[in-house]
Write an enzyme that holds these catalytic residues in place. Structure first.
Site, PDB file in Angstrom:
ATOM      1  N   SER A  42      11.072  57.640   0.156  1.00 55.04           N
ATOM      2  CA  SER A  42      11.199  56.153  -0.485  1.00 55.04           C
ATOM      3  C   SER A  42      10.883  56.727  -1.888  1.00 55.04           C
ATOM      4  CB  SER A  42       9.855  55.479  -0.178  1.00 55.04           C
ATOM      5  OG  SER A  42       8.793  56.093  -0.418  1.00 55.04           O
ATOM      6  N   HIS A 147       8.886  55.717   6.622  1.00 52.12           N
ATOM      7  CA  HIS A 147       8.265  57.134   6.975  1.00 52.12           C
ATOM      8  C   HIS A 147       8.159  57.111   8.747  1.00 52.12           C
ATOM      9  CE1 HIS A 147       6.669  58.132   2.859  1.00 52.12           C
ATOM     10  NE2 HIS A 147       7.744  58.177   2.747  1.00 52.12           N
ATOM     11  N   GLU A 157       2.153  53.130   4.317  1.00 53.04           N
ATOM     12  CA  GLU A 157       0.980  54.166   4.419  1.00 53.04           C
ATOM     13  C   GLU A 157      -0.281  53.214   4.629  1.00 53.04           C
ATOM     14  OE1 GLU A 157       1.200  57.200   1.942  1.00 53.04           O
ATOM     15  OE2 GLU A 157       3.475  57.106   1.541  1.00 53.04           O
ATOM     16  N   GLU A 200       4.445  61.594   7.733  1.00 52.84           N
ATOM     17  CA  GLU A 200       3.444  62.399   6.998  1.00 52.84           C
ATOM     18  C   GLU A 200       2.072  62.788   8.078  1.00 52.84           C
ATOM     19  OE1 GLU A 200       2.633  60.152   3.612  1.00 52.84           O
ATOM     20  OE2 GLU A 200       4.499  60.519   2.515  1.00 52.84           O
ATOM     21  N   ASP A 236      -0.698  52.442   0.953  1.00 47.51           N
ATOM     22  CA  ASP A 236       0.655  52.310  -0.032  1.00 47.51           C
ATOM     23  C   ASP A 236       1.636  51.444   0.627  1.00 47.51           C
ATOM     24  OD1 ASP A 236       2.861  53.065  -1.414  1.00 47.51           O
ATOM     25  OD2 ASP A 236       3.173  55.060  -0.926  1.00 47.51           O
ATOM     26  N   GLU A 281      -1.460  51.325  -3.400  1.00 45.37           N
ATOM     27  CA  GLU A 281      -0.236  51.552  -4.153  1.00 45.37           C
ATOM     28  C   GLU A 281       1.096  50.912  -4.082  1.00 45.37           C
ATOM     29  OE1 GLU A 281      -0.019  56.089  -3.195  1.00 45.37           O
ATOM     30  OE2 GLU A 281       2.177  55.974  -3.493  1.00 45.37           O
ATOM     31  N   ASP A 308       3.230  54.110  -8.063  1.00 46.79           N
ATOM     32  CA  ASP A 308       4.213  55.430  -7.845  1.00 46.79           C
ATOM     33  C   ASP A 308       5.588  55.225  -8.225  1.00 46.79           C
ATOM     34  OD1 ASP A 308       5.467  57.517  -6.678  1.00 46.79           O
ATOM     35  OD2 ASP A 308       4.990  57.053  -4.310  1.00 46.79           O
ATOM     36  N   LYS A 333       3.512  62.863  -9.119  1.00 44.32           N
ATOM     37  CA  LYS A 333       4.248  63.957  -8.174  1.00 44.32           C
ATOM     38  C   LYS A 333       5.081  64.849  -9.269  1.00 44.32           C
ATOM     39  CE  LYS A 333       4.895  60.564  -4.447  1.00 44.32           C
ATOM     40  NZ  LYS A 333       5.659  59.443  -4.175  1.00 44.32           N
ATOM     41  N   HIS A 361       1.661  64.593  -2.511  1.00 50.72           N
ATOM     42  CA  HIS A 361       2.661  65.335  -1.999  1.00 50.72           C
ATOM     43  C   HIS A 361       3.840  64.381  -1.870  1.00 50.72           C
ATOM     44  CE1 HIS A 361       1.289  63.073   2.305  1.00 50.72           C
ATOM     45  NE2 HIS A 361       1.387  62.210   1.127  1.00 50.72           N
ATOM     46  N   LYS A 384      -3.531  63.065  -2.786  1.00 45.13           N
ATOM     47  CA  LYS A 384      -3.035  62.363  -1.713  1.00 45.13           C
ATOM     48  C   LYS A 384      -2.110  63.241  -0.835  1.00 45.13           C
ATOM     49  CE  LYS A 384       0.117  58.469  -0.428  1.00 45.13           C
ATOM     50  NZ  LYS A 384       1.264  57.803  -1.247  1.00 45.13           N
TER      51      LYS A 384
HETATM   52  O1  LIG Z   1       5.613  56.673  -1.288  1.00 45.59           O
HETATM   53  C1  LIG Z   1       4.911  57.757  -1.485  1.00 45.59           C
HETATM   54  O2  LIG Z   1       3.838  57.791  -1.887  1.00 45.59           O
HETATM   55  C2  LIG Z   1       5.587  59.254  -1.090  1.00 45.59           C
HETATM   56  C3  LIG Z   1       4.330  59.993  -0.349  1.00 45.59           C
HETATM   57  O3  LIG Z   1       3.500  59.563   0.498  1.00 45.59           O
HETATM   58  O4  LIG Z   1       6.609  59.064  -0.067  1.00 45.59           O
HETATM   59  P1  LIG Z   1       8.017  59.689  -0.624  1.00 45.59           P
HETATM   60  O5  LIG Z   1       7.665  61.067  -0.614  1.00 45.59           O
HETATM   61  O6  LIG Z   1       8.919  59.518   0.630  1.00 45.59           O
HETATM   62  O7  LIG Z   1       8.281  58.955  -1.848  1.00 45.59           O
HETATM   63 MG   LIG Z   2       3.912  55.967  -2.777  1.00 47.20          MG
END
Ligand SMILES: O=C(O)[C@@H](CO)OP(=O)(O)O
Ligand SMILES: [Mg+2]
Length: 418
Positions: A42, A147, A157, A200, A236, A281, A308, A333, A361, A384
């Site tokens: 995502s 996910h 999440e 995850e 999230d 999030e 994010d 990230k 991550h 996280k």
């Molecule tokens: O959305 C998120 O925060 C991440 C990690 O949990 O997912 P992705 O790496 O798929 O963006």
């Molecule tokens: Mg996120």
């Protein structure tokens, strides 16, 4: 001399979803560093490009030569300069030509090689000798959205953070206690649950969002009572994934409910108030700084409202959010922005403006443990990185080792930003 780069190797390896990714070795006169790039499912629209079209295979044959010819002979200690050279090699704004995942793997491997040249762990090389704070692990318990399979909840999440833990060991084991408790509760509710997991390591059940919320909250309460360690629920939502741009609504397919932005702000505020969510999030789609600001105003006093996809670890975009008071926390990230030095810039901007930086991550991971070191080095109070599964525990177990190595370790001060 010790940290002059002598060789660079680039190879294709597996990530946790079984997709190819890139691993880089950097060899210096007296050291060695290895790092691999993760990948998202995502992803935010304004992230740097992970790989050019054609993926890892497109670049793997030539990228080693291109990078080696520029970086060999440079000092691995000059991290800012190395990152500038990487960006010059790429030559595009969004790292579309060699890929942000290539630059981030080289950038991280170089930092590790520099640390190793002086026989230092990365967290100490980057963060200094006075660093004593260990981040709280934000662990994933239930997976939905992008996910998990199609019958799982829309919310991506359902996470927990053991805010009452006094050591990292206590913290990670508290999280797995909740993970186990949640499996029991899901099985009680759905006798046909097979124990399936998402990307995850969280459970991927056939539950509505509301059912998952109730199970998550109950498990937090039970484990808090049983262990005496206070555990708080977190989410999230990855709301961009279920935003319909045509109807301008958030579409909760599992419940058959649609919400306008105003209704979404009210819904999330109510969840925070009713269930005591500690952290939420991406509760609002990316690009909607105003929606984020409304929710932060309403519910941000007692909850971290974290961006994010909204900020994509980009200091310029974060600056816009700070000005508009959108959120009070940011996901960090490194592969969203492509280099370690740009990651650091964003962390500093966040901290200077009391936005809680949460090192994270990606859903597609390797056993690379660099982010554990970054969270400590940059004193980010939360990391996280899941709760179980090999590629997640690689980071958690490294934090246990880091804590053991420190003379006076302490869990981060979560109130520092209040
Ligand atoms: O959305 C998120 O925060 C991440 C990690 O949990 O997912 P992705 O790496 O798929 O963006
Ligand atoms: Mg996120």
């Amino acid at each position: 001399m010790d940290s002059v780069i002598e060789d660079i190797r680039v190879r294709k390896i597996l990530d946790s979803r079984g997709n190819p990714t890139l691993e880089v070795d950097v060899v210096t006169w007296n050291g060695f560093g290895r790092a691999a790039a993760p990948s998202g499912a995502s992803t935010g629209a304004r992230e740097v490009v992970a790989f050019p079209e054609g993926g890892v295979d497109k670049i793997i044959s030539e990228v080693e030569d291109i990078i080696s010819s520029e970086l060999i002979g440079m000092d691995a200690e000059d991290l800012n300069e190395i990152d500038l050279v990487l960006k010059e090699i790429d030559g595009t704004e969004n790292l579309a030509s060699i890929g942000g995942n290539t630059t981030v793997a080289v950038s991280m491997a170089t930092a590790k090689a520099a640390a190793s040249s002086y026989n230092m762990p990365l967290y100490r090389f980057l963060g200094g000798n006075m660093q004593t704070e260990i981040p709280f692990p934000l662990g994933n318990m239930i997976n939905g959205g992008a996910h998990a399979g199609k019958n799982a909840p829309d919310i991506q999440e359902f996470l927990v953070v053991p805010v009452g833990a006094e050591t990292i060991t206590e913290a990670v084991f508290t999280n797995v206690n909740v993970h186990k408790k949640i499996r029991e509760l899901i099985q009680t509710k759905d006798k046909s649950f097979t124990g399936g997991k998402g990307d995850e390591g969280g459970w991927a059940p056939n539950l509505t969002n509301q059912e998952a919320i109730e199970i998550q909250v109950k498990a937090c309460e039970t484990v808090t009572d049983e262990t005496g360690v206070l555990v708080k629920p977190c989410l999230d939502m990855a709301a961009s994934e279920f935003w319909n741009a045509e109807t301008e609504e958030y579409v909760y397919a599992k419940e058959g409910v649609n919400r306008t932005t105003g209704e979404q702000v009210d819904y999330v505020s109510e969840l925070i108030e009713t269930y005591g969510y500690y952290y939420v999030e991406d509760p609002i789609r990316e690009g909607d700084f105003e929606g984020f600001a409304d929710l932060t105003k309403k519910a941000g006093k007692n909850c971290l409202i974290c961006g994010d996809d909204l900020f994509v670890t980009n200091a310029e975009i974060l600056a816009e959010g700070i000005e508009k008071k959108s959120g009070n926390s940011i996901i960090i990230k490194p592969n969203q922005i492509g280099t370690l030095s740009d990651t650091y810039k964003t962390v500093e901007l966040a901290k200077n403006n009391k936005y809680v930086p949460v090192v994270s991550h990606r859903s597609g991971e390797t056993t690379d443990d660099t982010i554990a070191h970054l969270a400590v080095a940059f004193s980010c109070p939360i990391i996280k990185t899941g709760a179980v599964s090999g590629e997640r525990i690689a980071k958690l177990n490294e934090l246990i080792r880091i804590e053991e190595e420190m003379t006076y370790p302490e869990m981060a001060d979560l109130n520092k930003y209040r």
